[in-house]
Design an enzyme around this catalytic site. Structure first.
Site, PDB file in Angstrom:
ATOM      1  N   HIS A  70      50.804  39.555  32.453  1.00 36.68           N
ATOM      2  CA  HIS A  70      51.535  38.563  31.642  1.00 36.68           C
ATOM      3  C   HIS A  70      53.024  38.552  31.975  1.00 36.68           C
ATOM      4  O   HIS A  70      53.873  38.385  31.091  1.00 36.68           O
ATOM      5  CB  HIS A  70      51.331  38.821  30.141  1.00 36.68           C
ATOM      6  N   ASN A  86      44.561  35.194  23.776  1.00 36.22           N
ATOM      7  CA  ASN A  86      44.517  34.419  25.013  1.00 36.22           C
ATOM      8  C   ASN A  86      44.061  32.998  24.679  1.00 36.22           C
ATOM      9  O   ASN A  86      43.634  32.727  23.560  1.00 36.22           O
ATOM     10  CB  ASN A  86      43.507  35.039  25.995  1.00 36.22           C
TER      11      ASN A  86
END
Ligand code: NDP
Length: 500
Positions: A54, A127
């Protein structure tokens, strides 16, 4: 406008910021140019460790508003009343790429939220997909290695990518979502967010429930098709970051309807799917989503590094009324997130403004450490128990005790649920023919780069999810369908051996 004076980091005025001090003209440069030394040495230290996953992301502030009474499920104060608003910070991201990678890459998108509640910060680190590739955290570092770069060539490597996935059949559900057009959302505003994990909610009476969160985009789901994503990567690698910033700047505040699925403990006991397996969803027909709120993002950060790069989320940040479930991936993440932030930002990262509690006062006996930049507890006691009026624990805020059963061991996964049922349902029942065509094209384009034996092994997994799905992938890759069918009939161990 006030003409501000340039100073060094300690406030002293700078006389010249264009010409280094030299002995004679042209030089050499003198060691005693301490302004030059300070400026260079700070510059040398501008980068902090990049997030291992990320790394590329964008963030914004906003609020969450409760729209339904959920007090029978949770005692969390920020959820206690319809109409109640809590400030949030959201960060959206891609997973596998580096900090400069393109926003249009095929990848899950991170959907991380921090709720600044009156009982402490509550983070939901989700997510844009409701499931994940693996269900055991012991596999996580290996999985991520395969999504990154080959250790020899430093290139993305389809062999690594598909070798691991084809040897990890529980990944098939997430692979199917990732290679659908949802793997390349048009913008961060046009995607849903999911907790993916199951969490525990407990109410004021001590009763508990299992819960999954869904954040449904009010902008509508929109995706880039493969060709559009390829073009976007070159044209504007930052397109989703730009879109979020510009929309908020223009007053088009993105919003999400917040839903939960609730499962009672007695329903979990004999449910056909393992409710704590992150590779599975809870079908809506079994557990209908209930709308409980709305999230709106309405303020851009003023400084990217301070507020987005230094933002640190952790699924271990709970508030009373919310707790962990036995989901193994969640249990691993409870450790890993704080750990990575301590490495990336230091042990006092919770003091940084974006990470610090805003809705309540922080009081404890933790002291010192690198970059302790508040008053460090001043002269108050730094031990407990004490008789100097220091803060005391409140036993009424704890999670109710719960039963555990069985042996402590490295347990093989034996739940009878089938890893291929849900991806098969997604392919057959949820996707349109256009979705299926795009899915096959996206897979063939990527899997085609891997060795034939890996293609065969992976095609067998698609075949097990749905024979038409496997057949079309096999056709696209010009694989021997009979061989794919033979491999699909084998056990995972036999298949791995046959394609070694
Ligand atoms: P439903 O028909 O009740 O729900 C299907 C859901 O699938 C939709 O609500 C939508 O979720 C989502 N969806 C639609 N198109 C796609 C796509 N191209 N890729 C991924 N998801 C899509 O069926 P079930 O609840 O029985 O689930 C069937 C399958 O749908 C599951 O096996 C799973 O693969 C997928 N799914 C299920 C979700 C769940 O929580 N039950 C959530 C998301 C996907 P949304 O409204 O969230 O966009």
């Amino acid at each position: 406008m006030e003409n501000k004076k340039l100073t060094n980091n300690f406030g002293a005025p700078v006389d010249d910021d264009q010409n280094s001090i030299t002995a004679g003209n042209p030089g050499p440069v003198l060691m005693q140019d301490v302004h030059l030394l300070e400026k260079l040495s700070h510059f040398d230290r501008e980068r902090i460790p990049e997030r291992v996953v990320h790394a590329k992301g964008a963030g914004a502030y906003g609020y969450f508003e409760v729209t339904a009474d959920v007090t029978k499920y949770t005692r969390a104060k920020f959820l206690s009343q319809a109409g109640k608003r809590t400030e949030v910070f959201a960060r959206f991201s891609t997973v596998g790429g580096e900090k400069g990678s393109a926003d249009a890459e095929r990848d899950p998108r991170g959907f991380a939220l921090k709720f600044y509640t009156e009982e402490g910060n509550y983070d939901m680190v989700g997510n844009n997909t409701p499931v994940f590739f693996i269900r055991d955290p012991l596999k996580f570092p290996d999985f991520i290695h395969t999504q990154k770069r080959n250790p020899a060539t430093n290139l993305k490597d389809p062999d690594m990518f598909w070798d691991f996935l084809s040897l990890t059949p529980e990944s098939i559900h997430q692979v199917t979502i990732l290679f659908s057009d949802r793997g390349t959302p048009r913008t961060f505003r046009n995607m849903n967010g999911y907790s993916s994990h199951t969490y525990k909610w407990y109410n004021a009476k001590g009763e508990f429930f299992w819960v999954q969160y869904h954040f449904k985009t009010e902008q509508g789901i929109q995706n880039l098709i493969r060709e559009e994503a390829e073009i976007m990567k070159g044209k504007d690698p930052d397109h989703a970051t730009r879109d979020l910033h510009q929309a908020i700047e223009a007053g088009e505040h993105p919003s999400w309807r917040v839903e939960v699925q609730i499962m009672k403990p007695e329903q979990a006991a004999d449910y056909r799917f393992d409710p704590f397996d992150i590779t599975k969803v809870w079908p809506h027909a079994d557990f209908p989503p209930i709308t409980i709120g709305r999230m709106v993002l309405n303020r851009n950060p003023e400084n990217y590094f301070a507020e987005v790069e230094q933002a640190a989320f952790s699924p271990a940040n709970f508030v009373p009324g919310i707790a962990a479930s036995p989901d193994k991936m969640l249990q691993g993440r409870l450790f890993s997130y704080h750990d990575t932030h301590r490495h990336r930002l230091g042990p006092n990262y919770h003091l940084l403004p974006v990470n610090s509690a805003k809705g309540c006062v922080v009081n404890n006996y933790q002291r010192d450490g690198f970059m302790r930049f508040d008053n460090n507890g001043g002269g108050s006691p730094n031990y407990y128990p004490n008789s100097f009026n220091g803060p005391k624990p409140d036993p009424n805020t704890g999670e109710p005790a719960f039963d555990v059963l069985g042996k402590a061991a490295r347990q093989r996964y034996t739940h009878p649920n089938d890893d291929f049922v849900q991806p098969g349902d997604l392919y057959r029942k949820v996707m349109t023919e256009t979705d299926r065509n795009h899915l096959i094209g996206n897979i063939v384009g990527h899997l085609g780069g891997a060795q034939k034996r890996i293609q065969l092994r992976q095609a067998a997994l698609f075949y097990k999810a749905d024979s038409d799905y496997g057949r079309r992938v096999a056709e696209g890759l010009k694989l021997d369908l009979k061989e794919v069918e033979r491999l699909a009939r084998m056990s995972q161990e036999e298949r791995a051996k046959a394609t070694a």
